[in-house]
Design an enzyme around this catalytic site. Structure first.
Site, PDB file in Angstrom:
ATOM      1  N   ASP A  50      -0.309  -8.597  11.008  1.00  9.95           N
ATOM      2  CA  ASP A  50      -0.365  -7.401  10.172  1.00  9.95           C
ATOM      3  C   ASP A  50       0.097  -7.749   8.768  1.00  9.95           C
ATOM      4  OD1 ASP A  50      -0.780  -4.270  10.716  1.00  9.95           O
ATOM      5  OD2 ASP A  50       0.666  -4.569   9.112  1.00  9.95           O
ATOM      6  N   PRO A  53     -11.161  -4.977   2.198  1.00  8.66           N
ATOM      7  CA  PRO A  53     -12.553  -5.423   2.074  1.00  8.66           C
ATOM      8  C   PRO A  53     -12.775  -6.889   2.441  1.00  8.66           C
ATOM      9  CG  PRO A  53     -12.011  -3.977   0.247  1.00  8.66           C
ATOM     10  CD  PRO A  53     -10.723  -4.215   0.995  1.00  8.66           C
ATOM     11  N   HIS A  98      -8.318   4.038  19.646  1.00  8.31           N
ATOM     12  CA  HIS A  98      -7.850   2.733  20.106  1.00  8.31           C
ATOM     13  C   HIS A  98      -8.539   2.272  21.384  1.00  8.31           C
ATOM     14  CE1 HIS A  98      -4.415   3.645  17.323  1.00  8.31           C
ATOM     15  NE2 HIS A  98      -4.690   2.397  17.006  1.00  8.31           N
ATOM     16  N   GLN A 148       0.829  -1.202   0.000  1.00  9.08           N
ATOM     17  CA  GLN A 148       0.000   0.000   0.000  1.00  9.08           C
ATOM     18  C   GLN A 148       0.868   1.257   0.000  1.00  9.08           C
ATOM     19  OE1 GLN A 148      -2.169  -0.752   3.618  1.00  9.08           O
ATOM     20  NE2 GLN A 148      -0.277  -1.199   4.704  1.00  9.08           N
ATOM     21  N   ASP A 188      -8.230  -3.995  14.133  1.00 10.82           N
ATOM     22  CA  ASP A 188      -7.799  -2.596  13.992  1.00 10.82           C
ATOM     23  C   ASP A 188      -7.381  -2.400  12.543  1.00 10.82           C
ATOM     24  OD1 ASP A 188      -6.873  -0.049  14.305  1.00 10.82           O
ATOM     25  OD2 ASP A 188      -5.116  -0.587  15.499  1.00 10.82           O
ATOM     26  N   LEU A 189      -8.357  -2.177  11.680  1.00 12.17           N
ATOM     27  CA  LEU A 189      -8.145  -2.238  10.235  1.00 12.17           C
ATOM     28  C   LEU A 189      -8.103  -0.859   9.613  1.00 12.17           C
ATOM     29  CD1 LEU A 189     -10.737  -5.078   9.562  1.00 12.17           C
ATOM     30  CD2 LEU A 189      -8.275  -5.317   9.978  1.00 12.17           C
ATOM     31  N   ASP A 202      -9.004   1.824   6.442  1.00 16.40           N
ATOM     32  CA  ASP A 202     -10.252   2.031   5.713  1.00 16.40           C
ATOM     33  C   ASP A 202     -10.388   0.976   4.618  1.00 16.40           C
ATOM     34  OD1 ASP A 202     -10.144   4.264   7.295  1.00 16.40           O
ATOM     35  OD2 ASP A 202     -10.750   5.650   5.731  1.00 16.40           O
TER      36      ASP A 202
END
Length: 299
Positions: A110, A171, A66, A35, A160-161, A163
């Site tokens: 992660d 998604p 958080h 990303q 804890d993603l 957008d």
């Protein structure tokens, strides 16, 4: 549109609106194998992590986000010995989980090892000394793949993603198939919490979809919100479980927050679950079950 500042972050908050931040300093920017990212200083918010053009956390208000993700789930979980964290490369999640009484082990998955390294380097206030804790196991890869290799059960699973945007891995982490795997790992008594996108009563589709999808999998799934100023609109969350204690989390007995917690307490908890009428109507009347074959993303 004329730029308000020489450099800025423009985030859509609905199909017809955007929230604009002034960038006062760029600390790092680039693209990993996964990303694009920026680590910047935002006017009024301090150091911030921006992923795919969207603000994920800022120095000024990351505690609000958080703690909103962690603490309500902790309030309804029968125990929190074994915890699984999905995402959280910016570091704000892990040290707060480790502060919960009774935690014996934390596995964190992660997707982006390179971005995690940059975050440790540039956002040390987020990580503190959590990675040195012997209870922590940190692994990198797509969370769906890593979940397939897990055995046993967890007391608490926290998502804890970033957008959910088209073309990213995110998604796939909001679908019924993914939630069904989480449910297996909770073993009937564990609790799951996820961020669920903007709690915008004028554009509730994504939040409503996450809620409806969770309700299609879990016996209990409840929406709640928290106002995170840097996000531009209140933010949505869902806490879900098959445990009877999660049937009405807004009325849960809130334990005394551990010392690192600065923004959450019993009164804040009650406010989170007091969802405004217009938003409630959008959540109950909208959304659809999100699946691998038919994903959904934010505005």
């Amino acid at each position: 549109m004329t730029a308000l500042w020489p450099r800025q972050v423009v985030e859509p908050i609905s199909p017809h609106e955007a929230h604009v931040h002034e960038v006062v300093e760029v600390l790092a920017e680039g693209r990993t194998a996964v990303q694009s990212y920026e680590v910047v200083r935002l006017g009024g918010h301090g150091r911030a992590m921006v992923i795919e053009g969207r603000v994920q956390s800022t120095e000024a208000d990351e505690a609000i986000y958080h703690e909103a993700l962690v603490m309500p789930a902790h309030a309804v979980a029968p125990s929190v010995g074994r915890v699984l964290c999905l995402g959280g490369a910016n570091g704000g999640l892990l040290h707060r989980v480790l502060a919960l009484p009774g935690v014996t082990s934390v596995r964190q998955f992660d997707v982006d090892a390179e971005l995690h390294e940059r975050s440790v380097e540039l956002l040390p206030h987020m990580h503190l000394d959590a990675l040195a804790d012997p209870r922590v196991t940190l692994e990198f890869g797509h969370p769906r793949d890593l979940l397939d290799g897990l055995t046993g059960t967890f007391d608490l699973v926290l998502a804890d993603l970033p957008d959910s945007v088209p073309g990213s891995h995110v998604p796939a982490l909001f679908t019924a198939e993914f939630y069904a795997r989480i449910r297996e790992l909770l073993g009937g008594t564990g609790v799951f919490a996820t961020q669920a996108g903007p709690a915008n009563p004028l554009a509730p589709d994504f939040f409503a979809g996450v809620l409806r999808t969770a309700r299609s999998v879990f016996r209990h799934a409840t929406p709640y919100t928290s106002a995170v100023p840097s996000f531009g609109v209140p933010w949505g969350f869902v806490v879900a479980s098959d445990h009877p204690g999660a049937a009405d989390p807004g009325r849960a007995a809130v334990p005394e927050p551990p010392r690192p917690v600065t923004t959450y307490d019993a009164e804040t908890h009650r406010h989170m679950f007091a969802v405004p009428r217009l938003l409630r109507a959008g959540l109950e009347g909208g959304g659809r079950v999100i699946t691998d074959a038919d994903p959904m993303w934010q505005a």
